[in-house]
Design an enzyme around this catalytic site. Structure first.
Site, PDB file in Angstrom:
ATOM      1  N   TRP A 130      -5.053 -25.644  -9.434  1.00 58.12           N
ATOM      2  CA  TRP A 130      -3.830 -26.367  -9.063  1.00 58.12           C
ATOM      3  C   TRP A 130      -2.696 -25.428  -8.627  1.00 58.12           C
ATOM      4  CZ3 TRP A 130       0.545 -25.784 -12.301  1.00 58.12           C
ATOM      5  CH2 TRP A 130       0.327 -25.424 -13.639  1.00 58.12           C
ATOM      6  N   SER A 131      -1.765 -26.015  -7.863  1.00 58.81           N
ATOM      7  CA  SER A 131      -0.566 -25.316  -7.351  1.00 58.81           C
ATOM      8  C   SER A 131      -0.868 -24.060  -6.537  1.00 58.81           C
ATOM      9  CB  SER A 131       0.409 -24.978  -8.487  1.00 58.81           C
ATOM     10  OG  SER A 131       1.134 -26.113  -8.866  1.00 58.81           O
ATOM     11  N   PRO A 132      -1.687 -24.178  -5.481  1.00 56.93           N
ATOM     12  CA  PRO A 132      -2.009 -23.001  -4.668  1.00 56.93           C
ATOM     13  C   PRO A 132      -0.798 -22.416  -3.949  1.00 56.93           C
ATOM     14  CG  PRO A 132      -2.724 -25.009  -3.566  1.00 56.93           C
ATOM     15  CD  PRO A 132      -2.319 -25.402  -4.972  1.00 56.93           C
ATOM     16  N   GLU A 177      -0.971 -29.199   8.090  1.00 58.09           N
ATOM     17  CA  GLU A 177      -0.906 -27.725   8.075  1.00 58.09           C
ATOM     18  C   GLU A 177      -1.863 -27.159   7.021  1.00 58.09           C
ATOM     19  OE1 GLU A 177       3.045 -26.080   7.478  1.00 58.09           O
ATOM     20  OE2 GLU A 177       2.201 -24.147   6.870  1.00 58.09           O
ATOM     21  N   SER A 201      -8.276 -28.779 -18.932  1.00 53.89           N
ATOM     22  CA  SER A 201      -7.265 -28.211 -18.031  1.00 53.89           C
ATOM     23  C   SER A 201      -6.341 -27.295 -18.825  1.00 53.89           C
ATOM     24  CB  SER A 201      -6.451 -29.307 -17.352  1.00 53.89           C
ATOM     25  OG  SER A 201      -5.482 -28.726 -16.507  1.00 53.89           O
ATOM     26  N   THR A 251       4.106 -33.804   0.410  1.00 54.99           N
ATOM     27  CA  THR A 251       5.065 -34.917   0.437  1.00 54.99           C
ATOM     28  C   THR A 251       5.184 -35.483   1.854  1.00 54.99           C
ATOM     29  OG1 THR A 251       6.918 -33.425   0.866  1.00 54.99           O
ATOM     30  CG2 THR A 251       6.476 -33.952  -1.436  1.00 54.99           C
ATOM     31  N   ASP A 294      -6.827 -36.111  -7.231  1.00 55.35           N
ATOM     32  CA  ASP A 294      -6.537 -35.741  -8.620  1.00 55.35           C
ATOM     33  C   ASP A 294      -5.254 -36.415  -9.121  1.00 55.35           C
ATOM     34  OD1 ASP A 294      -7.065 -33.903 -10.953  1.00 55.35           O
ATOM     35  OD2 ASP A 294      -5.039 -33.244 -10.422  1.00 55.35           O
ATOM     36  N   TYR A 328       1.608 -38.437 -14.813  1.00 57.33           N
ATOM     37  CA  TYR A 328       2.369 -38.248 -13.569  1.00 57.33           C
ATOM     38  C   TYR A 328       3.227 -39.496 -13.347  1.00 57.33           C
ATOM     39  CZ  TYR A 328      -0.842 -34.337 -12.558  1.00 57.33           C
ATOM     40  OH  TYR A 328      -1.579 -33.175 -12.627  1.00 57.33           O
TER      41      TYR A 328
HETATM   42  N1  LIG Z   1      -3.731 -29.695 -14.551  1.00 59.05           N
HETATM   43  C1  LIG Z   1      -2.449 -29.410 -14.506  1.00 59.05           C
HETATM   44  O1  LIG Z   1      -1.819 -29.088 -15.521  1.00 59.05           O
HETATM   45  C2  LIG Z   1      -1.753 -29.504 -13.185  1.00 59.05           C
HETATM   46  C3  LIG Z   1      -0.434 -29.030 -13.043  1.00 59.05           C
HETATM   47  C4  LIG Z   1       0.158 -29.127 -11.803  1.00 59.05           C
HETATM   48  C5  LIG Z   1      -0.535 -29.675 -10.733  1.00 59.05           C
HETATM   49  N2  LIG Z   1      -1.804 -30.158 -10.911  1.00 59.05           N
HETATM   50  C6  LIG Z   1      -2.555 -30.800  -9.814  1.00 59.05           C
HETATM   51  O2  LIG Z   1      -2.568 -29.974  -8.672  1.00 59.05           O
HETATM   52  C7  LIG Z   1      -2.008 -30.685  -7.562  1.00 59.05           C
HETATM   53  C8  LIG Z   1      -1.377 -29.707  -6.604  1.00 59.05           C
HETATM   54  O3  LIG Z   1      -0.343 -29.009  -7.264  1.00 59.05           O
HETATM   55  P1  LIG Z   1       1.022 -28.754  -6.511  1.00 59.05           P
HETATM   56  O4  LIG Z   1       1.538 -30.045  -5.951  1.00 59.05           O
HETATM   57  O5  LIG Z   1       1.889 -27.969  -7.398  1.00 59.05           O
HETATM   58  O6  LIG Z   1       0.479 -27.851  -5.286  1.00 59.05           O
HETATM   59  P2  LIG Z   1       1.246 -26.827  -4.331  1.00 59.05           P
HETATM   60  O7  LIG Z   1       0.430 -26.771  -3.100  1.00 59.05           O
HETATM   61  O8  LIG Z   1       1.515 -25.553  -5.036  1.00 59.05           O
HETATM   62  O9  LIG Z   1       2.647 -27.516  -4.040  1.00 59.05           O
HETATM   63  C9  LIG Z   1       2.710 -28.690  -3.280  1.00 59.05           C
HETATM   64  C10 LIG Z   1       4.149 -28.961  -2.872  1.00 59.05           C
HETATM   65  O10 LIG Z   1       4.645 -27.904  -2.030  1.00 59.05           O
HETATM   66  C11 LIG Z   1       5.310 -28.460  -0.885  1.00 59.05           C
HETATM   67  N3  LIG Z   1       4.448 -28.178   0.277  1.00 59.05           N
HETATM   68  C12 LIG Z   1       3.135 -28.489   0.440  1.00 59.05           C
HETATM   69  N4  LIG Z   1       2.665 -28.042   1.605  1.00 59.05           N
HETATM   70  C13 LIG Z   1       3.687 -27.417   2.215  1.00 59.05           C
HETATM   71  C14 LIG Z   1       3.807 -26.748   3.443  1.00 59.05           C
HETATM   72  N5  LIG Z   1       2.758 -26.626   4.254  1.00 59.05           N
HETATM   73  N6  LIG Z   1       5.015 -26.216   3.760  1.00 59.05           N
HETATM   74  C15 LIG Z   1       6.070 -26.335   2.939  1.00 59.05           C
HETATM   75  N7  LIG Z   1       6.023 -26.981   1.744  1.00 59.05           N
HETATM   76  C16 LIG Z   1       4.829 -27.504   1.381  1.00 59.05           C
HETATM   77  C17 LIG Z   1       5.461 -29.952  -1.182  1.00 59.05           C
HETATM   78  O11 LIG Z   1       6.626 -30.175  -1.983  1.00 59.05           O
HETATM   79  P3  LIG Z   1       8.081 -30.519  -1.369  1.00 59.05           P
HETATM   80  O12 LIG Z   1       7.915 -31.086   0.004  1.00 59.05           O
HETATM   81  O13 LIG Z   1       8.647 -31.495  -2.357  1.00 59.05           O
HETATM   82  O14 LIG Z   1       8.820 -29.221  -1.388  1.00 59.05           O
HETATM   83  C18 LIG Z   1       4.242 -30.229  -2.040  1.00 59.05           C
HETATM   84  O15 LIG Z   1       4.368 -31.363  -2.847  1.00 59.05           O
HETATM   85  C19 LIG Z   1      -1.075 -31.689  -8.236  1.00 59.05           C
HETATM   86  O16 LIG Z   1      -0.745 -32.782  -7.417  1.00 59.05           O
HETATM   87  C20 LIG Z   1      -1.916 -32.112  -9.406  1.00 59.05           C
HETATM   88  O17 LIG Z   1      -2.907 -33.033  -8.997  1.00 59.05           O
HETATM   89  C21 LIG Z   1      -2.406 -30.063 -12.116  1.00 59.05           C
END
Ligand SMILES: NC(=O)c1ccc[n+]([C@@H]2O[C@H](COP(=O)([O-])OP(=O)(O)OC[C@H]3O[C@@H](n4cnc5c(N)ncnc54)[C@H](OP(=O)(O)O)[C@@H]3O)[C@@H](O)[C@H]2O)c1
Length: 320
Positions: free
Chosen positions: A212-214, A296, A157, A289, A55, A60
């Site tokens: 998004w953002s689980p 994990e 979205s 990242t 995605d 971005y």
């Molecule tokens: N449609 C929309 O408006 C919208 C908005 C937001 C996102 N999205 C989509 O949804 C995707 C996922 O969203 P998100 O990146 O916010 O998802 P998220 O899973 O809530 O957060 C991911 C971030 O959390 C940290 N992380 C991930 N796994 C981890 C773990 N196991 N342990 C510790 N930290 C961890 C990393 O950041 P750090 O290492 O930097 O801390 C990673 O970049 C986006 O890339 C995008 O494609 C869409």
């Protein structure tokens, strides 16, 4: 590479199948992770673990995520990939370089396809509703792109249930291809809009849902329990930190730790598995990242998310 077997789910009433876990590029590829070797390692590992949906969005890092992810995705067979991008947010100061007008949609898709390096995207999302453009103008532009073969399915979205229903009604009336998927936010912390409006509406309309953002930008992993780890997203971004890191959210996230320990998994895996188990969810879009985070997070596929476990997690984290 990983033990967890990937699941594939139908995107609503469409015939398209998405991996239950997807990988997105927001704030990450071409942004906080610029090193192309790291981007390649993470995306390749995701693909090898069975992730087929990647995605992206034009906005971005102003096109850099499309370029960075597209470069890696070009190494895999195109038919094995579901690539999305999005349109809506301003890409420059120009009055027409934003929104969901026919002009902006038609021009944006060309730029996105060039940056990603693909002749078509599988999913094209209207990144937010545009109050200044009639839904019919947007739907007609999307329908044209589908007939031109530049887009296979279009979606929305962060639209409200009423806006999604209106788009379906307009498409029915004008015989246009309907939006096939909605992309809402969903996590244990931010869940109410999805549960109250989006899940019932999309199920009734036959639309898929990719969330998004689980991890609530990493908050639910527990890494902010005692402070702000250097370089992490909620340390870097003051705005995001303000919406997620509070004493109340820290205390709530800590309550997930004994449940995760009992289940023999991590808090991130529990949070992702909870989102994957919500009614109507086709796929959960994760972010990583680091290679270790991806590894994990893929382990969420192994969590046995029973109704009882869902209730315990929801009791630990009050909605909102
Ligand atoms: N449609 C929309 O408006 C919208 C908005 C937001 C996102 N999205 C989509 O949804 C995707 C996922 O969203 P998100 O990146 O916010 O998802 P998220 O899973 O809530 O957060 C991911 C971030 O959390 C940290 N992380 C991930 N796994 C981890 C773990 N196991 N342990 C510790 N930290 C961890 C990393 O950041 P750090 O290492 O930097 O801390 C990673 O970049 C986006 O890339 C995008 O494609 C869409």
């Amino acid at each position: 590479m990983f033990n967890a077997a990937m699941q594939y789910r139908k995107m609503g009433a469409s015939g398209l199948r998405l991996s239950a876990l997807a990988l997105g590029g927001w704030t990450t590829y071409g942004a906080s992770v610029k090193d192309s070797d790291t981007v390649e390692r993470i995306i390749t590992a995701a693909f090898e673990a069975g992730v087929n949906f990647f995605d992206i969005s034009d906005v971005y890092e102003k096109g850099e995520a499309e370029k960075s992810m597209g470069k890696v995705l070009a190494k895999f067979p195109r038919h094995e990939l579901v690539i999305s991008t999005k349109v809506f947010w301003p890409m420059s100061d120009d009055v027409n370089d934003k929104g969901l007008s026919r002009k902006h949609i038609m021009e944006s898709i060309e730029k996105s396809l060039r940056r990603i390096g693909t002749p078509y995207v599988d999913l094209y999302f209207c990144h937010r509703p545009d109050p200044d453009t009639p839904i019919e103008e947007t739907a007609r532009a999307m329908d044209d792109l589908i007939h031109q073969g530049k887009v296979l399915y279009w979606g929305t979205s962060e639209w409200s249930a009423d806006q999604i229903r209106e788009a379906h009604a307009v498409c029915d009336k004008r015989n246009l291809v309907k939006p096939a998927v909605e992309q809402p936010q969903l996590s244990l912390i931010k869940r109410q809009k999805f549960l109250d409006e989006i899940s019932p509406a999309c199920r009734a309309l036959g639309a898929g849902v990719v969330t998004w953002s689980p991890l609530a930008s990493g908050m639910l992993s527990g890494k902010y329990d005692e402070g702000l780890p250097q370089g992490a997203r909620l340390t870097r971004s003051e705005n995001l930190r303000a919406s997620y890191v509070t004493e109340a959210s820290r205390a709530a996230v800590k309550k997930l730790k004994p449940i995760a320990d009992e289940m023999g998994c991590t808090r991130s895996q529990l949070a992702i598995a909870w989102a994957m188990a919500q009614s109507g969810v086709t796929c959960v879009i994760t972010g990583a990242t680091k290679f270790e985070q991806l590894k994990e997070n893929l382990g969420a596929l192994k969590v046995n998310m029973t109704d009882e476990l869902k209730r315990r997690l929801e009791a630990a984290i009050p909605a909102g």
